[in-house]
Scaffold this active site. Structure first.
Site, PDB file in Angstrom:
ATOM      1  N   CYS A   1       0.861  -1.185   0.000  1.00 20.41           N
ATOM      2  CA  CYS A   1       0.000   0.000   0.000  1.00 20.41           C
ATOM      3  C   CYS A   1       0.891   1.226   0.000  1.00 20.41           C
ATOM      4  O   CYS A   1       1.710   1.413   0.917  1.00 20.41           O
ATOM      5  CB  CYS A   1      -0.905  -0.008   1.227  1.00 20.41           C
ATOM      6  SG  CYS A   1      -1.899   1.495   1.390  1.00 20.41           S
TER       7      CYS A   1
ATOM      8  N   HIS B   1      -3.782  -3.192 -10.479  1.00 15.95           N
ATOM      9  CA  HIS B   1      -4.594  -2.008 -10.732  1.00 15.95           C
ATOM     10  C   HIS B   1      -5.204  -2.057 -12.124  1.00 15.95           C
ATOM     11  O   HIS B   1      -4.554  -2.478 -13.090  1.00 15.95           O
ATOM     12  CB  HIS B   1      -3.749  -0.735 -10.600  1.00 15.95           C
ATOM     13  CG  HIS B   1      -3.245  -0.504  -9.218  1.00 15.95           C
ATOM     14  ND1 HIS B   1      -3.934   0.234  -8.297  1.00 15.95           N
ATOM     15  CD2 HIS B   1      -2.122  -0.948  -8.594  1.00 15.95           C
ATOM     16  CE1 HIS B   1      -3.251   0.250  -7.157  1.00 15.95           C
ATOM     17  NE2 HIS B   1      -2.148  -0.460  -7.316  1.00 15.95           N
TER      18      HIS B   1
ATOM     19  N   GLU C   1     -10.619   0.928  -3.825  1.00 13.30           N
ATOM     20  CA  GLU C   1      -9.542   0.035  -3.433  1.00 13.30           C
ATOM     21  C   GLU C   1     -10.049  -1.371  -3.156  1.00 13.30           C
ATOM     22  O   GLU C   1     -11.085  -1.552  -2.501  1.00 13.30           O
ATOM     23  CB  GLU C   1      -8.813   0.572  -2.194  1.00 13.30           C
ATOM     24  CG  GLU C   1      -7.929   1.765  -2.481  1.00 13.30           C
ATOM     25  CD  GLU C   1      -6.880   1.960  -1.403  1.00 13.30           C
ATOM     26  OE1 GLU C   1      -6.118   1.015  -1.134  1.00 13.30           O
ATOM     27  OE2 GLU C   1      -6.829   3.069  -0.845  1.00 13.30           O
TER      28      GLU C   1
ATOM     29  N   CYS D   1      -4.752   6.656  -2.944  1.00 15.48           N
ATOM     30  CA  CYS D   1      -4.099   5.359  -3.133  1.00 15.48           C
ATOM     31  C   CYS D   1      -2.757   5.620  -3.815  1.00 15.48           C
ATOM     32  O   CYS D   1      -2.720   6.038  -4.971  1.00 15.48           O
ATOM     33  CB  CYS D   1      -4.965   4.432  -3.979  1.00 15.48           C
ATOM     34  SG  CYS D   1      -4.201   2.826  -4.328  1.00 15.48           S
TER      35      CYS D   1
ATOM     36  N   GLY E   1      -1.952   3.226  -6.644  1.00 14.27           N
ATOM     37  CA  GLY E   1      -2.851   3.565  -7.739  1.00 14.27           C
ATOM     38  C   GLY E   1      -2.398   4.799  -8.500  1.00 14.27           C
ATOM     39  O   GLY E   1      -2.514   4.862  -9.726  1.00 14.27           O
TER      40      GLY E   1
END
Length: 283
Positions: free
Chosen positions: A75, A165, A214, A223, A226
């Site tokens: 993350c 993603h 998410e 994110c 992302g």
């Protein structure tokens, strides 16, 4: 069971940080972490992050449980919060770097003199089989590939930044109903491990707007992985420079895809919110 914790956020993507340096296993189960993340009956967060001892010569290891109890590989906003938490635990105030082992690979965040955190996010993974996704050919990138979900055909580009993603470029991100389309794309059969979902509006070649659904957490304010994936997708589709500001609902990140080493570099804040003690059930 009493658990000491500190809450941090990175652009509104909020996490509960737990000092787990005395054990190689998280102090909470996924179910306990999900209960702790509940915004009505718990502390409230997008996930719980554990700081564990390092592996194979690294400084520390990161594990994270999402608010639904699932465990992502990595993350981006979370690892900035982790770096700030470690610095607070160590009493470090000057710039320094940490090597962090994650399920998505080795990540190196650096605390900078201006109070921000720059993270070497590594190289993007582009092969369909490594996303993973069944879209396109297994050994080829997935760029502008059609995907039917929520009764709509989307043109998607898929990137793995230590976690998967699915990026779609739209004219107006504010017009996208994430509540309607987020879960159908996240759980689409084309993504056997599910996927994070990002919608991107190109404002300029050096400025992108993004909204995110998410995997395992739903709508969040930011994110980091992302944002990195969004820049890669924009470059692959000739929509962006290799360095750009990515505006998320919680704030902005600076993302650079280096031509020198092919790594993504993410720069942004991480802020302490509060600390406390949590009474965790044994179940």
């Amino acid at each position: 069971m009493q658990i000491e914790f500190t809450k941090y956020h990175g652009l509104g993507n909020d996490f509960i940080l737990i000092d787990n340096r005395l054990s190689d296993e998280p102090r909470l189960t996924p179910a306990q972490a999900a209960t702790m993340c509940d915004r009505h009956f718990g502390v409230g967060a997008d996930g719980v992050i554990f700081v564990l001892p390092g592996q194979n010569g690294t400084d520390y290891t990161m594990r994270i449980f999402n608010s639904d109890g699932s465990e992502p590989e990595m993350c981006g906003n979370g690892i900035r919060c982790l770096a700030r938490f470690i610095a607070d635990l160590e009493g470090v105030t000057e710039p320094r770097s940490y090597t962090i082992q994650t399920l998505g690979g080795l990540i190196t965040p650096k605390l900078t003199a201006d109070g921000l955190i720059t993270v070497d996010m590594g190289e993007p993974i582009l092969r369909a089989a490594d996303i993973p996704t069944t879209l396109g050919q297994p050994d080829q990138p997935v760029v502008n590939h059609s995907l039917e979900a929520a009764e709509t055909i989307w043109n998607v580009t898929c990137i793995n930044m230590g976690n998967p993603h699915c990026i779609t470029f739209v004219d107006d991100v504010a017009a996208i109903s994430l509540e309607t389309v987020g879960s159908p794309i996240e759980c689409h059969p084309a993504f056997p491990q599910k996927i994070n979902v990002e919608f991107i509006q190109v404002v300029r070649s050096d400025y992108l707007k993004m909204r995110v659904w998410e995997r395992g957490a739903g709508i969040t304010l930011a994110c980091g992985t992302g944002a990195c994936a969004a820049l890669v997708a924009a470059v692959l589709t000739d929509l962006s420079d290799r360095s750009a500001t990515v505006e998320l609902p919680g704030g902005c990140l600076l993302i650079e895809w280096s031509e020198t080493d092919n790594h993504l570099y993410m720069t942004g804040p991480a802020e302490r919110v509060f600390a406390g003690n949590y009474s965790a059930s044994q179940s």
